[in-house]
Write a protein that holds these residues in place. Structure first.
Motif, PDB file in Angstrom:
ATOM      1  N   SER A  32       0.852  -1.177   0.000  1.00  0.00           N
ATOM      2  CA  SER A  32       0.000   0.000   0.000  1.00  0.00           C
ATOM      3  C   SER A  32       0.893   1.234   0.000  1.00  0.00           C
ATOM      4  O   SER A  32       1.952   1.234   0.627  1.00  0.00           O
ATOM      5  CB  SER A  32      -0.881  -0.058   1.255  1.00  0.00           C
ATOM      6  OG  SER A  32      -1.641   1.118   1.348  1.00  0.00           O
ATOM      7  N   SER A  33       0.461   2.265  -0.714  1.00  0.00           N
ATOM      8  CA  SER A  33       1.286   3.471  -0.800  1.00  0.00           C
ATOM      9  C   SER A  33       1.407   4.146   0.560  1.00  0.00           C
ATOM     10  O   SER A  33       0.475   4.105   1.367  1.00  0.00           O
ATOM     11  CB  SER A  33       0.675   4.454  -1.807  1.00  0.00           C
ATOM     12  OG  SER A  33      -0.642   4.768  -1.437  1.00  0.00           O
ATOM     13  N   ALA A  34       2.558   4.759   0.796  1.00  0.00           N
ATOM     14  CA  ALA A  34       2.818   5.552   2.007  1.00  0.00           C
ATOM     15  C   ALA A  34       2.407   4.836   3.280  1.00  0.00           C
ATOM     16  O   ALA A  34       1.847   5.425   4.187  1.00  0.00           O
ATOM     17  CB  ALA A  34       2.137   6.920   1.916  1.00  0.00           C
ATOM     18  N   ALA A  35       2.662   3.533   3.334  1.00  0.00           N
ATOM     19  CA  ALA A  35       2.291   2.768   4.519  1.00  0.00           C
ATOM     20  C   ALA A  35       3.498   2.600   5.424  1.00  0.00           C
ATOM     21  O   ALA A  35       4.591   2.313   4.950  1.00  0.00           O
ATOM     22  CB  ALA A  35       1.745   1.402   4.121  1.00  0.00           C
ATOM     23  N   LEU A  36       3.294   2.783   6.721  1.00  0.00           N
ATOM     24  CA  LEU A  36       4.394   2.548   7.661  1.00  0.00           C
ATOM     25  C   LEU A  36       4.435   1.074   8.034  1.00  0.00           C
ATOM     26  O   LEU A  36       5.455   0.416   7.966  1.00  0.00           O
ATOM     27  CB  LEU A  36       4.190   3.399   8.912  1.00  0.00           C
ATOM     28  CG  LEU A  36       4.296   4.905   8.682  1.00  0.00           C
ATOM     29  CD1 LEU A  36       3.893   5.659   9.920  1.00  0.00           C
ATOM     30  CD2 LEU A  36       5.701   5.262   8.274  1.00  0.00           C
ATOM     31  N   ARG A  37       3.289   0.562   8.471  1.00  0.00           N
ATOM     32  CA  ARG A  37       3.138  -0.858   8.763  1.00  0.00           C
ATOM     33  C   ARG A  37       1.803  -1.249   8.149  1.00  0.00           C
ATOM     34  O   ARG A  37       1.139  -0.450   7.541  1.00  0.00           O
ATOM     35  CB  ARG A  37       3.103  -1.100  10.282  1.00  0.00           C
ATOM     36  CG  ARG A  37       4.303  -0.626  11.050  1.00  0.00           C
ATOM     37  CD  ARG A  37       5.520  -1.474  10.783  1.00  0.00           C
ATOM     38  NE  ARG A  37       5.338  -2.870  11.148  1.00  0.00           N
ATOM     39  CZ  ARG A  37       5.694  -3.414  12.310  1.00  0.00           C
ATOM     40  NH1 ARG A  37       6.221  -2.675  13.229  1.00  0.00           N
ATOM     41  NH2 ARG A  37       5.529  -4.708  12.544  1.00  0.00           N
ATOM     42  N   GLY A  38       1.433  -2.493   8.336  1.00  0.00           N
ATOM     43  CA  GLY A  38       0.101  -2.873   7.905  1.00  0.00           C
ATOM     44  C   GLY A  38       0.113  -3.738   6.671  1.00  0.00           C
ATOM     45  O   GLY A  38       1.041  -4.509   6.454  1.00  0.00           O
ATOM     46  N   GLY A  39      -0.911  -3.616   5.838  1.00  0.00           N
ATOM     47  CA  GLY A  39      -1.058  -4.514   4.710  1.00  0.00           C
ATOM     48  C   GLY A  39      -1.956  -5.663   5.100  1.00  0.00           C
ATOM     49  O   GLY A  39      -2.678  -5.602   6.102  1.00  0.00           O
ATOM     50  N   GLY A  40      -1.924  -6.711   4.323  1.00  0.00           N
ATOM     51  CA  GLY A  40      -2.839  -7.816   4.544  1.00  0.00           C
ATOM     52  C   GLY A  40      -2.354  -8.775   5.612  1.00  0.00           C
ATOM     53  O   GLY A  40      -1.312  -8.580   6.240  1.00  0.00           O
ATOM     54  N   THR A  41      -3.122  -9.837   5.819  1.00  0.00           N
ATOM     55  CA  THR A  41      -2.754 -10.857   6.803  1.00  0.00           C
ATOM     56  C   THR A  41      -1.797 -11.871   6.187  1.00  0.00           C
ATOM     57  O   THR A  41      -1.153 -12.625   6.900  1.00  0.00           O
ATOM     58  CB  THR A  41      -4.006 -11.623   7.262  1.00  0.00           C
ATOM     59  OG1 THR A  41      -4.606 -12.224   6.101  1.00  0.00           O
ATOM     60  CG2 THR A  41      -5.007 -10.690   7.912  1.00  0.00           C
ATOM     61  N   MET A  42      -1.746 -11.905   4.857  1.00  0.00           N
ATOM     62  CA  MET A  42      -0.940 -12.865   4.114  1.00  0.00           C
ATOM     63  C   MET A  42      -1.391 -14.314   4.373  1.00  0.00           C
ATOM     64  O   MET A  42      -0.629 -15.248   4.230  1.00  0.00           O
ATOM     65  CB  MET A  42       0.562 -12.719   4.440  1.00  0.00           C
ATOM     66  CG  MET A  42       1.116 -11.334   4.151  1.00  0.00           C
ATOM     67  SD  MET A  42       0.933 -10.911   2.409  1.00  0.00           S
ATOM     68  CE  MET A  42       0.659  -9.156   2.495  1.00  0.00           C
ATOM     69  N   LEU A  43      -2.649 -14.444   4.794  1.00  0.00           N
ATOM     70  CA  LEU A  43      -3.172 -15.783   5.036  1.00  0.00           C
ATOM     71  C   LEU A  43      -3.712 -16.406   3.758  1.00  0.00           C
ATOM     72  O   LEU A  43      -3.557 -17.594   3.516  1.00  0.00           O
ATOM     73  CB  LEU A  43      -4.310 -15.730   6.066  1.00  0.00           C
ATOM     74  CG  LEU A  43      -3.898 -15.516   7.520  1.00  0.00           C
ATOM     75  CD1 LEU A  43      -5.125 -15.364   8.389  1.00  0.00           C
ATOM     76  CD2 LEU A  43      -3.052 -16.693   7.998  1.00  0.00           C
ATOM     77  N   ARG A  44      -4.355 -15.595   2.952  1.00  0.00           N
ATOM     78  CA  ARG A  44      -5.000 -16.133   1.755  1.00  0.00           C
ATOM     79  C   ARG A  44      -3.972 -16.412   0.665  1.00  0.00           C
ATOM     80  O   ARG A  44      -3.024 -15.639   0.502  1.00  0.00           O
ATOM     81  CB  ARG A  44      -6.022 -15.144   1.209  1.00  0.00           C
ATOM     82  CG  ARG A  44      -7.139 -14.833   2.177  1.00  0.00           C
ATOM     83  CD  ARG A  44      -7.949 -13.691   1.614  1.00  0.00           C
ATOM     84  NE  ARG A  44      -8.685 -12.991   2.661  1.00  0.00           N
ATOM     85  CZ  ARG A  44     -10.014 -12.994   2.758  1.00  0.00           C
ATOM     86  NH1 ARG A  44     -10.745 -13.629   1.876  1.00  0.00           N
ATOM     87  NH2 ARG A  44     -10.608 -12.343   3.720  1.00  0.00           N
ATOM     88  N   GLN A  45      -4.184 -17.483  -0.044  1.00  0.00           N
ATOM     89  CA  GLN A  45      -3.297 -17.788  -1.160  1.00  0.00           C
ATOM     90  C   GLN A  45      -3.965 -17.292  -2.429  1.00  0.00           C
ATOM     91  O   GLN A  45      -4.945 -17.848  -2.881  1.00  0.00           O
ATOM     92  CB  GLN A  45      -3.052 -19.288  -1.233  1.00  0.00           C
ATOM     93  CG  GLN A  45      -2.260 -19.772  -0.039  1.00  0.00           C
ATOM     94  CD  GLN A  45      -1.748 -21.172  -0.221  1.00  0.00           C
ATOM     95  OE1 GLN A  45      -2.281 -21.934  -1.018  1.00  0.00           O
ATOM     96  NE2 GLN A  45      -0.707 -21.516   0.511  1.00  0.00           N
ATOM     97  N   GLN A  46      -3.446 -16.201  -2.935  1.00  0.00           N
ATOM     98  CA  GLN A  46      -4.037 -15.624  -4.133  1.00  0.00           C
ATOM     99  C   GLN A  46      -2.948 -15.478  -5.174  1.00  0.00           C
ATOM    100  O   GLN A  46      -2.156 -14.537  -5.117  1.00  0.00           O
ATOM    101  CB  GLN A  46      -4.704 -14.283  -3.789  1.00  0.00           C
ATOM    102  CG  GLN A  46      -5.949 -14.486  -2.940  1.00  0.00           C
ATOM    103  CD  GLN A  46      -6.513 -13.225  -2.338  1.00  0.00           C
ATOM    104  OE1 GLN A  46      -5.798 -12.277  -2.047  1.00  0.00           O
ATOM    105  NE2 GLN A  46      -7.810 -13.209  -2.135  1.00  0.00           N
ATOM    106  N   PRO A  47      -2.860 -16.453  -6.083  1.00  0.00           N
ATOM    107  CA  PRO A  47      -1.758 -16.429  -7.053  1.00  0.00           C
ATOM    108  C   PRO A  47      -1.838 -15.193  -7.949  1.00  0.00           C
ATOM    109  O   PRO A  47      -2.908 -14.630  -8.160  1.00  0.00           O
ATOM    110  CB  PRO A  47      -1.964 -17.712  -7.864  1.00  0.00           C
ATOM    111  CG  PRO A  47      -3.386 -18.076  -7.663  1.00  0.00           C
ATOM    112  CD  PRO A  47      -3.772 -17.582  -6.307  1.00  0.00           C
TER     113      PRO A  47
END
Lengths: 231, 294
Positions: free
Chosen positions: B12-27
């Motif tokens: 994500s733009s200008a993000a310090l931390r965060g984003g997704g959970t990275m749990l889902r497998q989305q090729p």
């Protein structure tokens, strides 16, 4: 006590310091010396206000670390719009300030001897030939002015992205940031030297006056000039 | 369109931390464009306008088989046409579908100062959230493909979303659905790369020795992969030869930012340290008001 019985009336000889400081500077009034007349102080604080405004609206765009500053103004979209106008206001005020102080800010022969490192050692040995402004103050004045021109000129293409090529704007972003970083460092030094580091300085921008002792220590030549050498 | 529910955000733009959970497998998904069998019918252009509720824009006669001179804020998909002198043996009419390339390493996202205005989903799609876009225009210098366009109102950035709203619910992008020749395909990037390799082999057998799949490594690869008959000359198709995130964006984000933070901290701590080491410089009057500190 005076003969009329009015407390303090005997000391009332002519205008008060505040009356004088309204439109004159470099004059001695009682124990005080007027350093900045009212109009100089107003233009200084106008520049300062717009500077801080532009800083607080620009920093959240510069980095998300300062994102919280955007909330002071109603969000980043407001900052993107307000930052440009505050920048223009700051630049305009700086130009006015430039003409206010230009005559005092010309470098002279004595300024060549100035060493910033020696100055910062705060040693007792002061150059007796330092006038109203020392070389460091003059350098600060000129550098702020040139940084203003740099940041204003690089800010214009960033303000209207559709009117300028992205290649130009790429260069502008980098130079705009360089100007900002310089400003930030310079302003921290400016505030520090004007307050905590050198007591008795800040009042010259509020009340407008300094004490004789202050003037003799920091600006000996100016002190001799305004007191006519009678110190 | 805001960030899509159910899609993991990779970056994500200008993000310090965060984003997704990275749990889902989305090729990683991709759009496959075979320029060798594009007939320039413009069905994809119309489908794009229609699905995305964009007004039908007035076409502009540019003297070739091209609808508009270039992409526009309300026109995200353009079939570019070029007549190229290919050498002593003749010339070629080259058609290429131009849109956001959905880079794996998006320069627009790197350059964007507005948190969450440009996001990259786990599946590789790069999307804009107009609500968070502040209209600063900084994404344009970040894009090596000249894709971002700005709306008349508030300079919001607009571009192809790879029909992320369709992809979320298992549909292919509108342009792909409309293509009559099969030159456009949609699916897993890995399988489309295999399809591309197969097609390149066919083209090479047909005499186009330099045929290649355009998937530029300088931006980490793209989620729009393009089969080019003249793979050694992507510039004939209006594609940069070796695109990368511009140096100034890296200079600004990776060099100037750290220098700035260090300089700002040094100034503040320098002032505090100086105060402790050298103390305040106080005037002491010796004559008139002797001994009185100010």
């Amino acid at each position: 006590m005076s003969e009329l019985g009015i407390p303090g009336a005997s000391q009332r000889r002519g205008p008060t310091v505040m009356d004088v400081a309204r439109d004159r500077e470099d004059v001695v009034v009682g124990d005080e010396i007027v350093r900045h007349k009212l109009s100089s102080r107003i233009i200084h604080w106008t520049v300062a206000l717009f500077f801080v405004g532009a800083l607080l609206t620009g920093m959240p765009i510069w980095s998300p670390v300062f994102g919280w500053m955007a909330y002071l103004f109603g969000g980043l979209s407001v900052c993107r719009w307000l930052h440009a106008w505050l920048g223009v206001a700051f630049s305009a005020a700086t130009v006015v300030m430039f003409f206010f102080w230009l005559s005092d800010m010309r470098f002279d022969e004595n300024d060549k001897k100035f060493s910033f490192i020696d100055y910062l050692k705060f040693s007792a040995a002061e150059d007796p030939n330092v006038g109203k402004y020392n070389a460091g103050q003059k350098l600060f004045f000129w550098s702020i002015l040139f940084a203003m021109l740099l940041v204003l000129l690089t800010g214009i293409p960033l303000w209207w992205p559709k009117s300028f090529s992205w290649r130009l704007r790429q260069v502008c972003i980098v130079l705009h940031d360089v100007g900002f970083i310089y400003w930030f460092v310079a302003i921290v030094g400016h505030i520090y030297l004007g307050t905590a580091a050198e007591p008795g300085t800040f009042r010259s921008m509020t009340r407008g006056t300094v004490t004789r002792a202050w003037a003799r220590l920091h600006h000996p030549k100016w002190f001799r000039d305004v007191t006519g050498g009678r110190g | 369109m805001g960030a899509i529910q159910g899609f993991e955000i990779r970056r994500s733009s200008a993000a310090l931390r965060g984003g997704g959970t990275m749990l889902r497998q989305q090729p990683t998904v991709a759009k496959y464009i075979d320029t060798s069998i594009c007939i320039g019918c413009k069905a994809c252009e119309v489908a794009c306008q229609e699905w995305n509720d964009l007004p039908l824009v007035k076409t502009e006669q540019v003297g070739t088989y091209q609808t508009m001179p270039s992409l526009a804020p309300n026109f995200w998909n353009l079939i570019q046409f070029r007549e190229i002198d290919t050498g002593p043996h003749g010339f070629a009419w080259l058609l290429r579908k131009d849109q956001c390339m959905h880079c794996a390493d998006p320069g627009c996202l790197a350059a964007c100062p507005a948190p969450g205005a440009i996001v990259q989903y786990q599946n590789g799609i790069v999307d804009v959230d107009p609500e968070k876009c502040i209209g600063c225009g900084l994404c344009e210098p970040g894009c090596p493909f000249d894709v971002p366009r700005y709306t008349a109102r508030d300079n919001k950035m607009a571009k192809c979303t790879l029909c992320v709203d369709r992809v979320t619910v298992g549909l292919e992008p509108a342009c792909i659905k409309a293509c009559p020749t099969g030159c456009l395909q949609f699916g897993d990037k890995s399988s489309l790369l295999a399809l591309g390799a197969h097609r390149v082999k066919q083209l090479q057998d047909d005499g186009f020795a330099s045929a290649a799949v355009y998937d530029p490594p300088g931006v980490g690869g793209t989620s729009v992969i393009t089969v080019l008959k003249h793979g050694d000359h992507p510039e004939w198709y209006g594609l940069p030869k070796d695109p990368s995130v511009p140096t100034t964006v890296s200079l600004w984000k990776r060099v100037l930012h750290p220098i700035g933070f260090v300089a700002m901290a040094a100034a503040i701590f320098g002032a505090i340290g100086h105060f402790m080491a050298f103390g305040p410089k106080k005037p002491v009057d010796t004559a008139k008001d002797a001994g009185k500190e100010v």
